[in-house]
Design a protein around this motif. Structure first.
Motif, mmCIF file in Angstrom:
data_model
loop_
_atom_site.group_PDB
_atom_site.id
_atom_site.type_symbol
_atom_site.label_atom_id
_atom_site.label_comp_id
_atom_site.label_asym_id
_atom_site.label_seq_id
_atom_site.Cartn_x
_atom_site.Cartn_y
_atom_site.Cartn_z
ATOM 1 N N GLU A 57 -55.458 0.019 59.920
ATOM 2 C CA GLU A 57 -55.407 0.378 61.088
ATOM 3 C C GLU A 57 -54.641 -0.798 61.852
ATOM 4 N N THR A 58 -54.606 -1.772 61.700
ATOM 5 C CA THR A 58 -53.649 -3.048 62.253
ATOM 6 C C THR A 58 -52.304 -2.692 62.070
ATOM 7 N N ILE A 59 -51.868 -2.503 60.609
ATOM 8 C CA ILE A 59 -50.499 -2.275 60.340
ATOM 9 C C ILE A 59 -49.961 -0.869 61.167
ATOM 10 N N GLN A 60 -50.962 0.201 61.171
ATOM 11 C CA GLN A 60 -50.402 1.294 61.814
ATOM 12 C C GLN A 60 -50.264 1.346 63.367
ATOM 13 N N ASP A 61 -51.045 0.637 63.975
ATOM 14 C CA ASP A 61 -50.963 0.024 65.367
ATOM 15 C C ASP A 61 -49.561 -0.488 65.770
ATOM 16 N N THR A 62 -49.440 -1.659 64.787
ATOM 17 C CA THR A 62 -48.254 -2.440 64.875
ATOM 18 C C THR A 62 -46.956 -1.505 64.775
ATOM 19 N N TRP A 63 -47.162 -0.581 63.784
ATOM 20 C CA TRP A 63 -45.694 0.401 63.580
ATOM 21 C C TRP A 63 -45.635 1.204 64.894
ATOM 22 N N ARG A 64 -46.722 1.906 65.175
ATOM 23 C CA ARG A 64 -46.661 2.515 66.584
ATOM 24 C C ARG A 64 -46.105 1.933 67.511
ATOM 25 N N GLU A 65 -46.363 0.661 67.901
ATOM 26 C CA GLU A 65 -46.071 -0.097 69.143
ATOM 27 C C GLU A 65 -44.708 -0.539 68.874
ATOM 28 N N TYR A 66 -44.147 -0.788 67.531
ATOM 29 C CA TYR A 66 -42.744 -1.198 67.390
ATOM 30 C C TYR A 66 -41.925 0.218 67.573
ATOM 31 N N SER A 67 -42.306 1.220 66.831
ATOM 32 C CA SER A 67 -41.561 2.402 66.875
ATOM 33 C C SER A 67 -41.344 2.974 68.187
ATOM 34 N N ALA A 68 -42.408 2.798 68.991
ATOM 35 C CA ALA A 68 -42.496 3.349 70.403
ATOM 36 C C ALA A 68 -41.757 2.685 71.328
ATOM 37 N N PHE A 69 -41.548 1.335 71.088
ATOM 38 C CA PHE A 69 -40.644 0.346 71.717
ATOM 39 C C PHE A 69 -39.106 0.464 71.398
ATOM 40 N N TYR A 70 -39.000 0.722 70.133
ATOM 41 C CA TYR A 70 -37.452 1.026 69.732
ATOM 42 C C TYR A 70 -36.799 2.451 70.031
ATOM 43 N N ILE A 71 -37.891 3.262 70.122
ATOM 44 C CA ILE A 71 -37.357 4.752 70.499
ATOM 45 C C ILE A 71 -37.095 4.779 71.844
ATOM 46 N N SER A 72 -38.012 4.019 72.906
ATOM 47 C CA SER A 72 -37.968 4.035 74.312
ATOM 48 C C SER A 72 -36.491 3.481 74.641
ATOM 49 N N TYR A 73 -36.355 1.991 74.047
ATOM 50 C CA TYR A 73 -35.089 1.327 74.090
ATOM 51 C C TYR A 73 -33.868 2.105 73.680
ATOM 52 N N LEU A 74 -33.748 2.713 72.651
ATOM 53 C CA LEU A 74 -32.724 3.604 72.340
ATOM 54 C C LEU A 74 -32.323 4.698 73.118
ATOM 55 N N ASN A 75 -33.410 5.341 73.642
ATOM 56 C CA ASN A 75 -33.228 6.426 74.589
ATOM 57 C C ASN A 75 -32.611 5.750 75.731
ATOM 58 N N LYS A 76 -32.981 4.703 76.402
ATOM 59 C CA LYS A 76 -32.615 4.070 77.619
ATOM 60 C C LYS A 76 -30.880 3.928 77.183
ATOM 61 N N ARG A 77 -30.757 3.162 76.180
ATOM 62 C CA ARG A 77 -29.412 2.694 75.747
ATOM 63 C C ARG A 77 -28.485 4.177 75.609
#
Length: 79
Positions: A28-48
């Protein structure tokens, strides 16, 4: 008296943490970390992407063309 006791209270040997609980928590910790990082980078790339300049857009197109050309070139050797 074969069991160990402290002050007349029998000592029960149990693992400190159940291994099944530990695995679930770790997964669960690995999944949560993966979700947080992917959400951040998807948001960042969409803004870029929304604020991309013509020069950056050209670089993206040329990069895609070079990668495609390399993939097609290596595919032709195998055939």
């Amino acid at each position: 008296m074969s069991e160990k006791s402290i002050a007349g209270v029998p000592v029960v040997k149990k693992p400190l943490v159940d291994i099944r609980v530990l695995r679930c928590t770790m997964v669960e910790t690995i999944q949560d970390t993966w979700r947080e990082y992917s959400a951040f980078y998807i948001s960042y790339l969409n803004k870029r992407w929304d604020n991309i300049s013509p020069m950056e857009y050209g670089i993206v197109l040329v990069s895609i063309a070079v990668v495609g050309w390399l993939l097609m070139r290596s595919g032709a050797k195998k055939a």
